[in-house]
Scaffold this motif. Structure first.
Motif, mmCIF file in Angstrom:
data_model
loop_
_atom_site.group_PDB
_atom_site.id
_atom_site.type_symbol
_atom_site.label_atom_id
_atom_site.label_comp_id
_atom_site.label_asym_id
_atom_site.label_seq_id
_atom_site.Cartn_x
_atom_site.Cartn_y
_atom_site.Cartn_z
ATOM 1 N N ARG A 110 -3.175 -13.637 3.681
ATOM 2 C CA ARG A 110 -2.493 -13.311 2.429
ATOM 3 C C ARG A 110 -1.143 -12.691 2.742
ATOM 4 O O ARG A 110 -0.954 -12.065 3.781
ATOM 5 C CB ARG A 110 -3.322 -12.319 1.610
ATOM 6 C CG ARG A 110 -4.595 -12.925 1.092
ATOM 7 C CD ARG A 110 -5.186 -12.092 -0.016
ATOM 8 N NE ARG A 110 -6.400 -12.718 -0.505
ATOM 9 C CZ ARG A 110 -7.498 -12.076 -0.808
ATOM 10 N NH1 ARG A 110 -7.549 -10.771 -0.700
ATOM 11 N NH2 ARG A 110 -8.544 -12.723 -1.251
ATOM 12 N N LYS A 111 -0.216 -12.843 1.797
ATOM 13 C CA LYS A 111 1.110 -12.252 1.969
ATOM 14 C C LYS A 111 0.997 -10.739 2.114
ATOM 15 O O LYS A 111 0.208 -10.103 1.426
ATOM 16 C CB LYS A 111 1.998 -12.550 0.761
ATOM 17 C CG LYS A 111 2.411 -13.985 0.644
ATOM 18 C CD LYS A 111 3.308 -14.162 -0.583
ATOM 19 C CE LYS A 111 3.739 -15.605 -0.726
ATOM 20 N NZ LYS A 111 4.572 -15.783 -1.925
ATOM 21 N N LYS A 112 1.810 -10.195 3.010
ATOM 22 C CA LYS A 112 1.862 -8.740 3.153
ATOM 23 C C LYS A 112 2.512 -8.135 1.924
ATOM 24 O O LYS A 112 3.335 -8.762 1.267
ATOM 25 C CB LYS A 112 2.701 -8.341 4.375
ATOM 26 C CG LYS A 112 2.015 -8.550 5.684
ATOM 27 C CD LYS A 112 2.825 -7.958 6.824
ATOM 28 C CE LYS A 112 2.060 -8.193 8.122
ATOM 29 N NZ LYS A 112 2.592 -7.464 9.232
ATOM 30 N N THR A 113 2.143 -6.895 1.653
ATOM 31 C CA THR A 113 2.849 -6.131 0.635
ATOM 32 C C THR A 113 4.072 -5.511 1.299
ATOM 33 O O THR A 113 4.163 -5.464 2.537
ATOM 34 C CB THR A 113 1.970 -5.013 0.050
ATOM 35 O OG1 THR A 113 1.636 -4.101 1.106
ATOM 36 C CG2 THR A 113 0.711 -5.567 -0.611
ATOM 37 N N LEU A 114 4.991 -5.043 0.503
ATOM 38 C CA LEU A 114 6.175 -4.378 1.041
ATOM 39 C C LEU A 114 5.763 -3.200 1.921
ATOM 40 O O LEU A 114 6.307 -2.998 3.005
ATOM 41 C CB LEU A 114 7.052 -3.912 -0.120
ATOM 42 C CG LEU A 114 8.521 -3.737 0.107
ATOM 43 C CD1 LEU A 114 9.146 -4.880 0.866
ATOM 44 C CD2 LEU A 114 9.229 -3.538 -1.219
ATOM 45 N N LYS A 115 4.760 -2.461 1.479
ATOM 46 C CA LYS A 115 4.282 -1.296 2.236
ATOM 47 C C LYS A 115 3.720 -1.705 3.603
ATOM 48 O O LYS A 115 4.057 -1.098 4.619
ATOM 49 C CB LYS A 115 3.217 -0.556 1.436
ATOM 50 C CG LYS A 115 2.712 0.695 2.104
ATOM 51 C CD LYS A 115 1.695 1.405 1.236
ATOM 52 C CE LYS A 115 1.165 2.639 1.932
ATOM 53 N NZ LYS A 115 0.170 3.340 1.121
ATOM 54 N N SER A 116 2.906 -2.753 3.651
ATOM 55 C CA SER A 116 2.328 -3.157 4.939
ATOM 56 C C SER A 116 3.378 -3.789 5.851
ATOM 57 O O SER A 116 3.300 -3.665 7.070
ATOM 58 C CB SER A 116 1.131 -4.092 4.752
ATOM 59 O OG SER A 116 1.512 -5.312 4.178
ATOM 60 N N TRP B 283 17.161 0.216 -4.845
ATOM 61 C CA TRP B 283 18.049 0.864 -5.817
ATOM 62 C C TRP B 283 17.682 0.529 -7.243
ATOM 63 O O TRP B 283 16.978 -0.426 -7.523
ATOM 64 C CB TRP B 283 19.497 0.435 -5.569
ATOM 65 C CG TRP B 283 19.581 -1.014 -5.259
ATOM 66 C CD1 TRP B 283 19.668 -2.045 -6.137
ATOM 67 C CD2 TRP B 283 19.493 -1.605 -3.970
ATOM 68 N NE1 TRP B 283 19.663 -3.238 -5.482
ATOM 69 C CE2 TRP B 283 19.558 -3.001 -4.152
ATOM 70 C CE3 TRP B 283 19.380 -1.102 -2.680
ATOM 71 C CZ2 TRP B 283 19.509 -3.890 -3.092
ATOM 72 C CZ3 TRP B 283 19.328 -1.994 -1.642
ATOM 73 C CH2 TRP B 283 19.397 -3.364 -1.847
ATOM 74 N N GLY B 284 18.212 1.350 -8.147
ATOM 75 C CA GLY B 284 18.129 1.096 -9.584
ATOM 76 C C GLY B 284 16.731 0.909 -10.117
ATOM 77 O O GLY B 284 15.781 1.539 -9.668
ATOM 78 N N SER B 285 16.620 0.031 -11.100
ATOM 79 C CA SER B 285 15.347 -0.196 -11.778
ATOM 80 C C SER B 285 14.337 -0.910 -10.875
ATOM 81 O O SER B 285 13.166 -0.976 -11.190
ATOM 82 C CB SER B 285 15.562 -1.013 -13.046
ATOM 83 O OG SER B 285 16.060 -2.291 -12.710
ATOM 84 N N GLU B 286 14.802 -1.446 -9.762
ATOM 85 C CA GLU B 286 13.914 -2.138 -8.835
ATOM 86 C C GLU B 286 13.396 -1.199 -7.745
ATOM 87 O O GLU B 286 12.953 -1.643 -6.693
ATOM 88 C CB GLU B 286 14.647 -3.310 -8.174
ATOM 89 C CG GLU B 286 15.020 -4.401 -9.140
ATOM 90 C CD GLU B 286 13.802 -5.108 -9.717
ATOM 91 O OE1 GLU B 286 12.738 -5.151 -9.068
ATOM 92 O OE2 GLU B 286 13.924 -5.622 -10.827
ATOM 93 N N ALA B 287 13.481 0.105 -7.983
ATOM 94 C CA ALA B 287 13.085 1.090 -6.979
ATOM 95 C C ALA B 287 11.725 0.740 -6.383
ATOM 96 O O ALA B 287 10.912 0.062 -7.000
ATOM 97 C CB ALA B 287 13.059 2.478 -7.581
ATOM 98 N N PHE B 288 11.498 1.223 -5.207
ATOM 99 C CA PHE B 288 10.356 0.892 -4.362
ATOM 100 C C PHE B 288 9.051 0.688 -5.130
ATOM 101 O O PHE B 288 8.544 1.590 -5.775
ATOM 102 C CB PHE B 288 10.190 1.993 -3.313
ATOM 103 C CG PHE B 288 9.049 1.752 -2.358
ATOM 104 C CD1 PHE B 288 8.935 0.556 -1.696
ATOM 105 C CD2 PHE B 288 8.122 2.736 -2.119
ATOM 106 C CE1 PHE B 288 7.888 0.333 -0.801
ATOM 107 C CE2 PHE B 288 7.088 2.530 -1.229
ATOM 108 C CZ PHE B 288 6.969 1.330 -0.574
ATOM 109 N N LYS B 289 8.545 -0.520 -5.042
ATOM 110 C CA LYS B 289 7.242 -0.876 -5.594
ATOM 111 C C LYS B 289 6.425 -1.386 -4.413
ATOM 112 O O LYS B 289 6.579 -2.532 -3.983
ATOM 113 C CB LYS B 289 7.396 -1.952 -6.665
ATOM 114 C CG LYS B 289 8.195 -1.478 -7.868
ATOM 115 C CD LYS B 289 8.408 -2.605 -8.853
ATOM 116 C CE LYS B 289 9.284 -2.145 -9.996
ATOM 117 N NZ LYS B 289 9.682 -3.243 -10.867
#
Length: 168
Positions: A103-109, A138-144
């Motif tokens: 499965r695709k990694k998450t941003l965190k992994s 940045w902005g409204s796309e802050a770390f998810k």
């Protein structure tokens, strides 16, 4: 770790950056490529066919980074080598019902598995920079942290030799 790019990167305090929208790829290229916003903007326009105030499609980013992988990319006066990451670099292996599934990694992994280096990471309709384990967003796309990684590109800016001077 999360960086507030507006605060920590003075390179974006240009009038060009103030007038832009949908420029996450330009910002990510500036941070990961260790260059200024104007240079990244020009490279995105010329090499990635970015139109002003418009984003760059993930497929265009992927195809153009693949082309640049063999010969590198010029960012203003310096050159950077590109490595397109795939396979195990952007996917995790899980055991589901006794069966192995990729499965695709998450941003965190992805951040956890790539603690060193400069990267541009694409997720759905967004691009971020990762520099030595620190995410620049940045902005409204802050770390998810649960966003799935669609593509990842390692940017290795070539270090320029410095001339020695007796008067420094």
């Amino acid at each position: 770790m999360y960086l507030d790019i507006q605060k920590d990167y003075a390179v974006f305090n240009s009038t060009l950056a103030q007038d832009e929208r949908n420029d996450c790829f330009v910002r990510a290229l500036a941070v990961a490529g260790e260059t200024n916003y104007q240079t990244a903007h020009q490279v995105a326009k010329e090499f990635f066919q970015r139109k002003n105030k418009k984003g760059v499609l993930n497929i265009v980013i992927k195809n153009n980074f693949k082309k640049a992988a063999s010969k590198g990319i010029t960012l203003g006066v310096k050159k950077a080598n590109i490595e397109v990451l795939g396979g195990e670099s952007i996917k995790n292996k899980y055991k589901v019902g006794g069966e192995l599934v990729w499965r695709k990694k998450t941003l965190k992994s992805f951040i956890q598995s790539h603690p060193k280096g400069n990267f541009i990471v694409t997720v759905a309709k967004h691009a971020v920079a990762l520099v030595n384990g620190e995410l620049a967003d940045w902005g409204s796309e802050a770390f998810k942290p649960t966003r799935k990684v669609n593509g990842a590109y390692k940017i290795v800016p070539e270090k320029q030799a410095r001339q020695l001077s007796l008067f420094e």
